[in-house]
Scaffold this active site. Structure first.
Site, PDB file in Angstrom:
ATOM      1  N   GLY A  71       0.829  -1.208   0.000  1.00 38.63           N
ATOM      2  CA  GLY A  71       0.000   0.000   0.000  1.00 38.63           C
ATOM      3  C   GLY A  71       0.862   1.255   0.000  1.00 38.63           C
ATOM      4  N   THR A  72       1.962   1.200   0.710  1.00 38.38           N
ATOM      5  CA  THR A  72       2.845   2.365   0.789  1.00 38.38           C
ATOM      6  C   THR A  72       3.357   2.757  -0.593  1.00 38.38           C
ATOM      7  OG1 THR A  72       3.511   1.750   3.024  1.00 38.38           O
ATOM      8  CG2 THR A  72       5.007   3.212   1.812  1.00 38.38           C
ATOM      9  N   ASN A 152      -6.998   4.410   9.422  1.00 36.07           N
ATOM     10  CA  ASN A 152      -6.527   3.167  10.029  1.00 36.07           C
ATOM     11  C   ASN A 152      -6.463   3.212  11.551  1.00 36.07           C
ATOM     12  OD1 ASN A 152      -4.402   5.007   9.043  1.00 36.07           O
ATOM     13  ND2 ASN A 152      -3.063   3.726  10.278  1.00 36.07           N
ATOM     14  N   HIS A 202      -2.137  -7.400   2.307  1.00 36.84           N
ATOM     15  CA  HIS A 202      -2.095  -8.059   3.621  1.00 36.84           C
ATOM     16  C   HIS A 202      -3.204  -7.630   4.567  1.00 36.84           C
ATOM     17  CE1 HIS A 202       0.049  -5.031   6.294  1.00 36.84           C
ATOM     18  NE2 HIS A 202       0.277  -4.489   5.117  1.00 36.84           N
ATOM     19  N   THR A 238      10.519  -6.858 -12.845  1.00 29.17           N
ATOM     20  CA  THR A 238       9.845  -8.127 -13.140  1.00 29.17           C
ATOM     21  C   THR A 238       8.677  -8.328 -12.186  1.00 29.17           C
ATOM     22  OG1 THR A 238      11.931  -9.027 -13.905  1.00 29.17           O
ATOM     23  CG2 THR A 238      10.208 -10.620 -13.364  1.00 29.17           C
ATOM     24  N   CYS A 326       3.368   4.292  16.332  1.00 30.32           N
ATOM     25  CA  CYS A 326       3.533   4.760  14.955  1.00 30.32           C
ATOM     26  C   CYS A 326       3.866   3.574  14.068  1.00 30.32           C
ATOM     27  CB  CYS A 326       4.538   5.887  14.864  1.00 30.32           C
ATOM     28  SG  CYS A 326       6.217   5.327  14.712  1.00 30.32           S
TER      29      CYS A 326
END
Ligand code: PLP
Length: 385
Positions: A71-72, A152, A202, A238, A326
């Site tokens: 996601g980052t 989140n 994930h 790839t 964090c």
């Protein structure tokens, strides 16, 4: 008694079906999708199918899906890649909220350090971006605007469809971090006017290390990496065929179960919140006045230290997280709670309990008793029966 995992917003277990779908591509079907021989062709077919399946889950075209490593990466590619392209068109401002995940905030910081004009959208004490303020700030000087769909830490759901529609009317590229939102709200980019939308494997039963970014056709975008022409040059390297197949499988399963699972989690979340408030009347549930996701509770228990409570819960087999932990795992003041104007005392006593596929009614019943009991013990007060 079996341990209780209440940290699904951090990560979820890999589903058996996902693992089984991936295994052949970690074994005999190991080809490189760019090779022209039979191994390569076999991998290409699997990758193309995975892309099409992820696209279908979002209502997108297959060429609008870029596979990412997480996601980052999707958030970085969206914010920085689109802003650098927009800058060339003279649109220098970048707008976002102070409660984004660091994946967006740190990417925005980078753009601001490269000369972007900083536009921060204020949030209410419930963590909501008011649409009136949004329309006042997101004007035609803005190149990119990024607002997360579900937060989140506190689970607040932002009015992303309305924001995206306004952004489009101003010619602003609109990105939403949907990492916590996929499977929790309906997402169909045919009717949702976002340009960019990031998801992460994930959080939905695929392994860590895979995600996808929806990039609407025609969206200006510069790559972050340079190399081959994979993913139409937007993400050279790839491709990870096995993980793309895993993401597609997890996304389909999540969507098939979405409505039932959201209803189940909402019931469990409400039951847990009510039980906590009944036994700890001074507890504060953050974001309570806004629409919230089914799976996240962020609660402050004044007079308790969150880290000590988490340790006490852990010793009794309950895994949760701190509202102030964090992303690196280090402890610090939560930038989200701080943006909501939460006091220092409430911040240091904030816990995040996040529900998901492993959560049962019995777990909720146990935690509803255990958490208040531990809090009363820590404060030396008598439990409310
Ligand atoms: N955005 C949100 C809202 C998240 O919750 C997370 C992960 O916690 C991320 C982005 C980053 O996703 P990843 O862990 O796949 O890099």
């Amino acid at each position: 008694m079996d341990p209780i995992y209440l940290d699904h917003a951090a990560t979820t277990p890999v589903r058996q079906e996902v693992l089984e779908a991936m295994l052949p591509f970690l074994g005999a079907r190991f080809g490189n999708p760019s090779s022209s021989h039979r191994w390569g062709r076999e991998a290409r077919v699997a990758l193309d199918e995975a892309r099409e399946r992820v696209a279908n889950c979002l209502g997108a075209h297959p060429d609008e899906i870029v596979f990412t490593s997480c996601g980052t990466e999707g958030d970085n590619l969206a914010v920085l890649g689109a802003w650098r392209a927009q800058r060339e068109q003279g649109r220098r401002a970048l707008a976002t909220t102070p409660i984004e995940h660091k994946a967006v905030l740190a990417a925005a910081e980078q753009a601001w350090s490269e000369g972007a004009e900083r536009r921060m959208l204020p949030v209410s004490c419930d963590g909501l971006v008011e649409i009136d303020e949004f329309t006042g700030i997101v004007d035609d000087a803005v190149g990119v605007c990024s607002v997360m769909w579900i937060n989140n830490e506190i689970g607040v759901v932002q009015p992303v469809p309305e924001m995206a529609a306004h952004a489009r009317s101003q010619g602003v590229v609109f990105h939403t971090d949907a990492v916590q939102a996929f499977g929790k709200v309906e997402i169909d980019v045919r009717s949702l006017p976002v340009h960019l939308l990031a998801i992460s494997g994930h959080k939905i039963g695929a392994p860590k290390g895979v995600g996808a970014l929806f990039v609407r056709r025609g969206t200006p975008m510069q790559p972050l990496f340079y190399g081959g022409s994979q993913d139409r040059g937007r993400r050279p390297g790839t491709e990870n065929v096995a993980f793309a197949v895993g993401l597609a499988t997890a996304a389909e399963l999540t969507l098939a179960e979405r409505e039932r699972e959201c209803a189940r989690l909402t019931t469990l979340r409400e039951r847990l919140e009510e039980a906590i408030l009944a036994r700890l009347p001074d507890a504060v549930i953050h974001g309570r006045g806004a629409r919230r996701a089914p799976h996240i509770i962020n609660v402050s228990v004044p007079g308790c230290d969150a880290e000590s409570l988490l340790m006490a819960l852990d010793l009794r087999g309950v895994a949760a997280s701190s509202g102030s932990a964090c992303q690196s795992g280090a402890v610090g003041a939560s930038h989200v709670l701080s943006a909501l104007g939460v006091s220092g005392e409430e911040m240091s006593s904030a816990l995040r309990l996040s529900l998901g596929c492993l959560t049962t009614e019995e777990h909720v019943t146990r935690v509803a008793e255990l958490l208040p009991a531990l809090a009363h013990k820590a404060r030396g007060t008598a439990a409310v029966s």
